[in-house]
Design a protein around this motif. Structure first.
Motif, mmCIF file in Angstrom:
data_model
loop_
_atom_site.group_PDB
_atom_site.id
_atom_site.type_symbol
_atom_site.label_atom_id
_atom_site.label_comp_id
_atom_site.label_asym_id
_atom_site.label_seq_id
_atom_site.Cartn_x
_atom_site.Cartn_y
_atom_site.Cartn_z
ATOM 1 N N ASN A 7 86.009 140.874 107.728
ATOM 2 C CA ASN A 7 87.049 141.450 107.415
ATOM 3 C C ASN A 7 88.220 140.987 108.038
ATOM 4 N N GLY A 8 88.108 139.941 108.904
ATOM 5 C CA GLY A 8 88.883 139.112 109.398
ATOM 6 C C GLY A 8 89.777 138.142 108.539
ATOM 7 N N HIS A 9 91.112 137.810 109.138
ATOM 8 C CA HIS A 9 91.925 137.024 108.155
ATOM 9 C C HIS A 9 92.019 135.630 109.342
ATOM 10 N N PHE A 10 91.721 134.368 108.417
ATOM 11 C CA PHE A 10 91.790 133.417 109.202
ATOM 12 C C PHE A 10 92.661 132.288 108.687
ATOM 13 N N VAL A 11 93.183 131.700 109.629
ATOM 14 C CA VAL A 11 94.510 130.500 109.195
ATOM 15 C C VAL A 11 93.864 129.325 109.731
ATOM 16 N N CYS A 12 93.883 128.009 109.096
ATOM 17 C CA CYS A 12 93.716 126.965 109.450
ATOM 18 C C CYS A 12 95.131 126.337 110.047
ATOM 19 N N GLY A 13 95.037 126.052 111.249
ATOM 20 C CA GLY A 13 96.495 125.673 111.889
ATOM 21 C C GLY A 13 96.202 125.041 113.280
ATOM 22 N N ASP A 14 97.406 124.675 113.718
ATOM 23 C CA ASP A 14 97.512 123.991 115.011
ATOM 24 C C ASP A 14 98.176 124.790 116.117
ATOM 25 N N ILE A 70 92.132 124.621 114.168
ATOM 26 C CA ILE A 70 92.306 123.591 113.651
ATOM 27 C C ILE A 70 90.942 123.102 112.655
ATOM 28 N N ASN A 71 89.967 123.602 113.111
ATOM 29 C CA ASN A 71 88.829 123.075 112.596
ATOM 30 C C ASN A 71 88.113 123.929 111.328
ATOM 31 N N LEU A 72 88.324 123.574 110.265
ATOM 32 C CA LEU A 72 87.965 124.340 108.958
ATOM 33 C C LEU A 72 86.686 124.748 109.162
ATOM 34 N N GLU A 73 85.410 124.039 109.707
ATOM 35 C CA GLU A 73 84.066 124.465 109.624
ATOM 36 C C GLU A 73 84.175 125.701 110.626
ATOM 37 N N SER A 74 84.718 125.636 111.665
ATOM 38 C CA SER A 74 84.857 126.707 112.511
ATOM 39 C C SER A 74 85.349 128.005 111.827
ATOM 40 N N LEU A 75 86.325 127.904 111.006
ATOM 41 C CA LEU A 75 86.782 128.827 110.310
ATOM 42 C C LEU A 75 85.849 129.540 109.099
ATOM 43 N N ILE A 76 85.137 128.532 108.885
ATOM 44 C CA ILE A 76 84.266 129.215 107.753
ATOM 45 C C ILE A 76 83.264 130.104 108.552
ATOM 46 N N GLU A 77 82.728 129.490 109.617
ATOM 47 C CA GLU A 77 81.668 130.254 110.382
ATOM 48 C C GLU A 77 82.178 131.442 110.718
ATOM 49 N N SER A 78 83.733 131.382 111.227
ATOM 50 C CA SER A 78 84.066 132.929 111.729
ATOM 51 C C SER A 78 84.289 133.769 110.753
ATOM 52 N N ARG A 79 84.683 133.179 109.419
ATOM 53 C CA ARG A 79 84.726 134.347 108.378
ATOM 54 C C ARG A 79 83.428 134.812 108.278
#
Length: 163
Positions: free
Chosen positions: A23-30, A9-18
């Motif tokens: 090569n992963g796929h990441f989605v901002c979601g609940d 749900i946290n965009l900053e966490s997704l950016i760090e994960s990316r």
């Protein structure tokens, strides 16, 4: 290779994960309203977030997106984790933090006895709780998971293959 999708749900966490997993796929979601079709995944893994969510919304969503025959792995918080977290919060001296820690323990007890997690009154979205094996077994069985449910705080369960 299997397609792996991360949700946060946290965009900053997704950016760090990316950054860590290019090569992963990441989605901002609940996690309580997953943005995927029914039976989309062979396997669902929740490493951190489930104890912070409304289990009565998140577990049905996990079941919905898991294929028949699929497996889930859920990292949970036991009472000892929540107790140590409460003591850490008390030492911090922040009243709101202490209230959150007390709520996590109270909500874990509510979940264990009644099978429900409740939102902290006067908060927008605070469902923090600890989970017991029997509470998780009950909610997983209610959502159609069968077979052995293994490990107490890394829960693994499988959905049956339907005809």
């Amino acid at each position: 290779a299997d397609l792996q999708v991360g949700v946060d749900i946290n965009l900053e966490s997704l950016i760090e994960s990316r950054r860590l997993h290019p090569n992963g796929h990441f989605v901002c979601g609940d996690g309580e309203c997953l943005p995927f079709r029914d039976s989309a995944f062979d396997s669902v893994i929740s490493r951190v977030a489930l104890p912070l969510m409304n289990l009565n919304a998140a577990v049905p969503e996990i079941s919905r997106v898991t294929k028949p025959g699929g497996q889930v792995t859920l990292n949970l918080h036991n009472f000892g984790f929540s107790w140590r977290d409460l003591l850490r919060r008390v030492r911090s001296g922040h009243p709101r933090a202490v209230i959150g820690g007390v709520w996590a323990i109270a909500n874990g007890l509510i979940f264990h006895v009644f099978g429900r997690t409740l939102r902290l009154p006067f908060s927008n979205h605070f469902y923090d709780s600890f989970q017991t094996y029997s509470g998780m077994e009950r909610i997983l069985r209610d959502q159609g998971f069968t077979g052995p449910i293994t490990d107490h705080y890394v829960i693994k369960a499988q959905k049956p293959v339907t005809e």
